[in-house]
Write an enzyme that holds these catalytic residues in place. Sequence first.
Site, short mmCIF file in Angstrom:
data_model
loop_
_atom_site.label_atom_id
_atom_site.label_comp_id
_atom_site.label_asym_id
_atom_site.label_seq_id
_atom_site.Cartn_x
_atom_site.Cartn_y
_atom_site.Cartn_z
N HIS A 311 0.84 -1.19 0.00
CA HIS A 311 0.00 0.00 0.00
C HIS A 311 0.87 1.24 0.00
CE1 HIS A 311 -3.09 2.88 1.16
NE2 HIS A 311 -3.94 1.99 0.67
N ASP A 368 -7.96 -5.11 -0.06
CA ASP A 368 -8.47 -5.94 -1.14
C ASP A 368 -8.16 -7.43 -0.96
OD1 ASP A 368 -9.72 -3.95 -2.64
OD2 ASP A 368 -7.80 -3.28 -3.41
N1 ACO Z 1 4.25 -7.69 -4.82
C1 ACO Z 1 5.61 -7.70 -4.93
N2 ACO Z 1 6.38 -6.60 -4.76
C2 ACO Z 1 5.77 -5.44 -4.44
C3 ACO Z 1 4.37 -5.35 -4.31
C4 ACO Z 1 3.60 -6.54 -4.49
N3 ACO Z 1 2.28 -6.52 -4.37
N4 ACO Z 1 4.04 -4.09 -4.00
C5 ACO Z 1 5.17 -3.39 -3.96
N5 ACO Z 1 6.23 -4.20 -4.22
C6 ACO Z 1 7.65 -3.84 -4.20
C7 ACO Z 1 8.03 -3.07 -5.45
O1 ACO Z 1 8.47 -3.92 -6.49
C8 ACO Z 1 9.14 -2.18 -4.92
O2 ACO Z 1 10.30 -2.97 -4.79
P1 ACO Z 1 11.77 -2.28 -4.97
O3 ACO Z 1 11.89 -1.30 -3.84
O4 ACO Z 1 12.73 -3.41 -4.89
O5 ACO Z 1 11.75 -1.61 -6.33
C9 ACO Z 1 8.67 -1.83 -3.49
O6 ACO Z 1 7.84 -2.93 -3.10
C10 ACO Z 1 7.88 -0.54 -3.40
O7 ACO Z 1 6.82 -0.58 -4.36
P2 ACO Z 1 6.19 0.69 -5.06
O8 ACO Z 1 5.54 0.29 -6.34
O9 ACO Z 1 7.19 1.79 -5.11
O10 ACO Z 1 5.09 1.10 -4.02
P3 ACO Z 1 3.91 2.09 -4.31
O11 ACO Z 1 3.62 2.75 -3.02
O12 ACO Z 1 4.19 2.98 -5.46
O13 ACO Z 1 2.70 1.14 -4.75
C11 ACO Z 1 0.91 -0.37 -4.67
C12 ACO Z 1 1.71 0.71 -3.92
C13 ACO Z 1 0.51 0.15 -6.07
C14 ACO Z 1 -0.38 -0.62 -3.90
C15 ACO Z 1 1.75 -1.65 -4.78
O14 ACO Z 1 2.09 -2.14 -3.50
C16 ACO Z 1 1.06 -2.75 -5.60
O15 ACO Z 1 1.16 -2.77 -6.81
N6 ACO Z 1 0.28 -3.69 -4.90
C17 ACO Z 1 -0.46 -4.70 -5.61
C18 ACO Z 1 -1.77 -4.12 -6.13
C19 ACO Z 1 -2.77 -3.87 -5.02
O16 ACO Z 1 -3.01 -4.69 -4.16
N7 ACO Z 1 -3.42 -2.67 -5.08
C20 ACO Z 1 -4.44 -2.28 -4.13
C21 ACO Z 1 -3.93 -1.22 -3.21
S1 ACO Z 1 -5.15 -0.81 -1.99
C22 ACO Z 1 -6.23 0.18 -2.81
O17 ACO Z 1 -5.92 0.88 -3.74
C23 ACO Z 1 -7.62 0.16 -2.36
#
Ligand code: ACO
Length: 428
Positions: A311, A368
Amino acid sequence: MPDVNNEDVAELKIGEKTVKLPIIRGSEAEVGIDIRTLRKETGCITYDPGFVNTGCCKSDITFIDGEEGILRYRGYDINDLADKCQFIDVAYLLVHGKLPNKKKHQAFSSHLNNHSMIHEDMRHFFDNYPDHAHPMATLSAMAVSLSSFYPELESSRKENVDFKVTRLLSKMRTAAAFSYNKSIGHPIVQPRHDLTYCENFLNMMFWTPVNDYKPDPVCAKALNKLLILHADHEQNCSASVVKMVGSSGANLYASISAGICALWGPLHGGANQHVIEMLERIIKKDKGDVKKVIERAKDKNNSFRLMGVGHRVYKSYDPRAKVAKQMCKDVLDQMGLKDPLVDLAQELEEAVMADDYFQSRSLYPNIDFYTGLTYRAMGIPTDMFTVMFAIGRIPGWIAQWLEMHEDPHGRIGRPRQIYTGPTQREIG
Ligand code: ACO
């Protein structure tokens, strides 16, 4: 929180020039640096992809502490609201700033009832969507169409706010159920005056002329809680879209329609549908091998991400996910159901919590992760999950939109950029 020694200015040195920037403090000790004069004074702008460090407004609506896992609407804890309130009261709270008394509750409830039908001409829209149309596409189109059917209420700002709120809350719920009826080739079911907001939705979804469905109290209670969990989440992607569209002066219905589209994406509200699809794929294609899936999610050469994990704001367990997890368990127990996807989700969660990749990045299950599993137990089909989220989020979007219009510092949303393309050149 940063130690700023109660100073009321921050200093920024750019070359030989030092600028003093005022510090703003929120009621929960959040600290922001007011950079409104930065470009005028220095010619510089800030660079902040995804607006991770950018506060776009002051707001009285929702407080989140992502480190501590706290979520409050208008000061009330999400656990208390989910336990003790009806969704329509939480909607009222978000929009009006206080919980309704009994009289106001009854008036709001009957208002919702009176506005629950959909204009017959609008109902015919459903005849022309293909059967496989995603209900989020239909819902978004229905939201913006309200502005042509009710143009007298198009104007922005506070006037007629109760009409707009009740129209959107009530008609969007009806439109969502109609889009489901249409997608399975069933006749539409009209709303009923004698049912509560959540019972009415379930009845419109599941009653048919050959099945005298009675809304299950376990499902109605769970739906009530789920909608409360979804009701607002401050400046998230879809709320920001609603405000960005509204900042141009576009009407509330158009703004909400855009918010529905933003919510649809798999990185935002669409994740609840993608969680189920991911779990189904793990069972079918990976034969339930959680270790393999975890390795795939960690592989930097693979774009796969665990849906329902991570998140932008929560760097600890999402407080909504805690409530949703318990509720999922309760619903299954009370309905006497067993679901292999729930067992798999639990196994996946345990693997995430025990793995250094996820822990070092503060990645935990988000809302979610368990909500889709609960909707599934209630018999709601997978492609309706994000629609359920949208119905819950409507009061939050409205509250944010209204607050933006009342903000004396509000301006049209218009970020800047650092241009990195070619400098001037000639053709030929
Ligand atoms: N699975 C694996 N790795 C992940 C995940 C995941 N679900 N989420 C983040 N990471 C990793 C990224 O690859 C990144 O790794 P790095 O530092 O080695 O490059 C690090 O964690 C940070 O990730 P970001 O994308 O920079 O985090 P951001 O805050 O931009 O994104 C997000 C948040 C979009 C929710 C992300 O965690 C994600 O894609 N989750 C899966 C989709 C999801 O469940 N979305 C619902 C969110 S809740 C809502 O909107 C109601």
